[in-house]
Design a protein around this motif. Sequence first.
Motif, mmCIF file in Angstrom:
data_model
loop_
_atom_site.group_PDB
_atom_site.id
_atom_site.type_symbol
_atom_site.label_atom_id
_atom_site.label_comp_id
_atom_site.label_asym_id
_atom_site.label_seq_id
_atom_site.Cartn_x
_atom_site.Cartn_y
_atom_site.Cartn_z
ATOM 1 N N UNK A 121 35.549 42.116 29.647
ATOM 2 C CA UNK A 121 35.773 41.994 30.533
ATOM 3 C C UNK A 121 35.025 40.907 31.137
ATOM 4 N N UNK A 122 34.015 40.695 30.717
ATOM 5 C CA UNK A 122 33.807 38.485 30.949
ATOM 6 C C UNK A 122 34.956 38.058 31.387
ATOM 7 N N UNK A 123 35.587 38.034 29.800
ATOM 8 C CA UNK A 123 36.854 36.877 29.961
ATOM 9 C C UNK A 123 37.716 37.087 30.808
ATOM 10 N N UNK A 124 37.736 38.074 30.918
ATOM 11 C CA UNK A 124 38.584 38.977 31.809
ATOM 12 C C UNK A 124 39.097 38.214 33.253
ATOM 13 N N UNK A 125 37.605 38.350 33.769
ATOM 14 C CA UNK A 125 37.706 38.184 35.063
ATOM 15 C C UNK A 125 36.976 36.638 35.244
ATOM 16 N N UNK A 126 36.815 36.202 34.429
ATOM 17 C CA UNK A 126 36.723 34.085 34.131
ATOM 18 C C UNK A 126 38.593 34.566 34.458
ATOM 19 N N UNK A 127 39.570 34.499 33.400
ATOM 20 C CA UNK A 127 40.915 35.108 33.915
ATOM 21 C C UNK A 127 41.511 34.819 35.128
ATOM 22 N N UNK A 128 41.071 35.939 35.515
ATOM 23 C CA UNK A 128 41.362 36.547 37.156
ATOM 24 C C UNK A 128 40.715 34.925 38.081
ATOM 25 N N UNK A 129 39.710 34.718 37.782
ATOM 26 C CA UNK A 129 39.480 33.475 38.206
ATOM 27 C C UNK A 129 40.022 32.165 38.968
ATOM 28 N N UNK A 130 40.699 32.063 36.930
ATOM 29 C CA UNK A 130 41.722 31.052 37.633
ATOM 30 C C UNK A 130 43.306 30.988 37.210
ATOM 31 N N UNK A 131 43.545 32.532 37.446
ATOM 32 C CA UNK A 131 44.670 32.535 37.888
ATOM 33 C C UNK A 131 46.009 32.132 39.073
ATOM 34 N N UNK A 132 46.442 32.408 39.793
ATOM 35 C CA UNK A 132 47.399 32.104 41.061
ATOM 36 C C UNK A 132 46.637 33.435 41.535
ATOM 37 N N UNK A 133 46.985 33.577 42.230
ATOM 38 C CA UNK A 133 46.930 34.697 44.002
ATOM 39 C C UNK A 133 47.649 35.081 43.112
ATOM 40 N N UNK A 134 48.840 35.469 42.605
ATOM 41 C CA UNK A 134 50.088 36.368 42.467
ATOM 42 C C UNK A 134 49.513 37.027 41.308
ATOM 43 N N UNK A 135 49.495 36.405 40.371
ATOM 44 C CA UNK A 135 49.161 36.439 38.637
ATOM 45 C C UNK A 135 48.190 37.155 38.975
ATOM 46 N N UNK A 136 46.542 37.484 39.440
ATOM 47 C CA UNK A 136 45.484 38.023 39.363
ATOM 48 C C UNK A 136 45.139 39.361 39.914
#
Length: 336
Positions: A294-309
């Motif tokens: 869950x933490x890794x997913x949240x980290x990836x969501x923060x780094x991803x472009x807005x349309x991908x997040x």
Amino acid sequence: PNFQGLSSKEKVEDLPGDRRGNRDLVYELFEMYEAEKRRLGAYDIADLVHNLWQRLAKQRESYQGTPIHSMMVDETQDFVQAELRLFLHVCTNKNDMFFSGDTCQTIASGVGFRFEDLKLLFRAEQEEEQRLAEETNAHIDMPVVIPRVKSLMFNYRTHNGILAAAAGIVDLMECFFPGSIDILPRERGFFDGPKPMLLTHTNVDDAAVLIVGSDQKRSQIEFGAHQCILVRSQEAKRLLPEDFGGCLAMTILESKGLEFDDVFLWNFITDSRAEQEWRLVLGYLLQGDNDDEAAALEQERGKAPREVAGMLRTLDFNEHQHQLFCEELKHLYTAV
């Protein structure tokens, strides 16, 4: 609207998942399809099976054609119930019938099959046989026996690397759509091997070099009948890059039952009919106490472009709304 699928006591509110009148739309499409068939003077497999049943119903006795003493049916999951019931009807010795198949590969449109459903057909045949025997006071020489389902655990065609990937897809189907497949033990191979390679950031030019070589005329890479590019649909096949013009390309349905040494599954997720449904996989992966994931997913969501997040959020599962996801999983499993 000309069809609502309602009894006299029901209202539209009694049809979960059809508040938008999809049944009306489907029925109108069906009528258009039937009208086009009449215009062309054509028929489909459903018409053929219906015609055979009508002709059999007019006979005073049971099937009177060329005797069929036993029968072997492969790819059973591709047949509808009316076809399977027809096989039972015309076979003389119903205890000498052999059916094989894989319910995870039920990708033919309009077909939903499980071997448990096939056992119900034998049970219905058994009850009909007993009813006729009681009416005519006749002795049953070979009573119908409901067959047992035997699962084949060993795969002789591929290695454990491929089987592990396929098993992961089956796990998703068992979690979200347990009623759509037969729950069986995992397949095993006789030797280990690499998992399928996933190319995530490869552009078309680099993929073409990998698959057919940098110079197709002088390339040492053999791309013949032993290699294949699989795509999700006919439209995806039409839109393949020109670099793949000389390659054998097939849809997953077309390739079903065939084997190749090298298979390239091209843009399956991109061309998939499912869109947000793929977010269900995130929910599956985060089941239980998976704080690290869950933490890794949240980290990836923060780094991803807005349309991908937005795509990196879990999705609440609804079996009625997400049936398309089951179909896509079965296509992916069949490709693997």
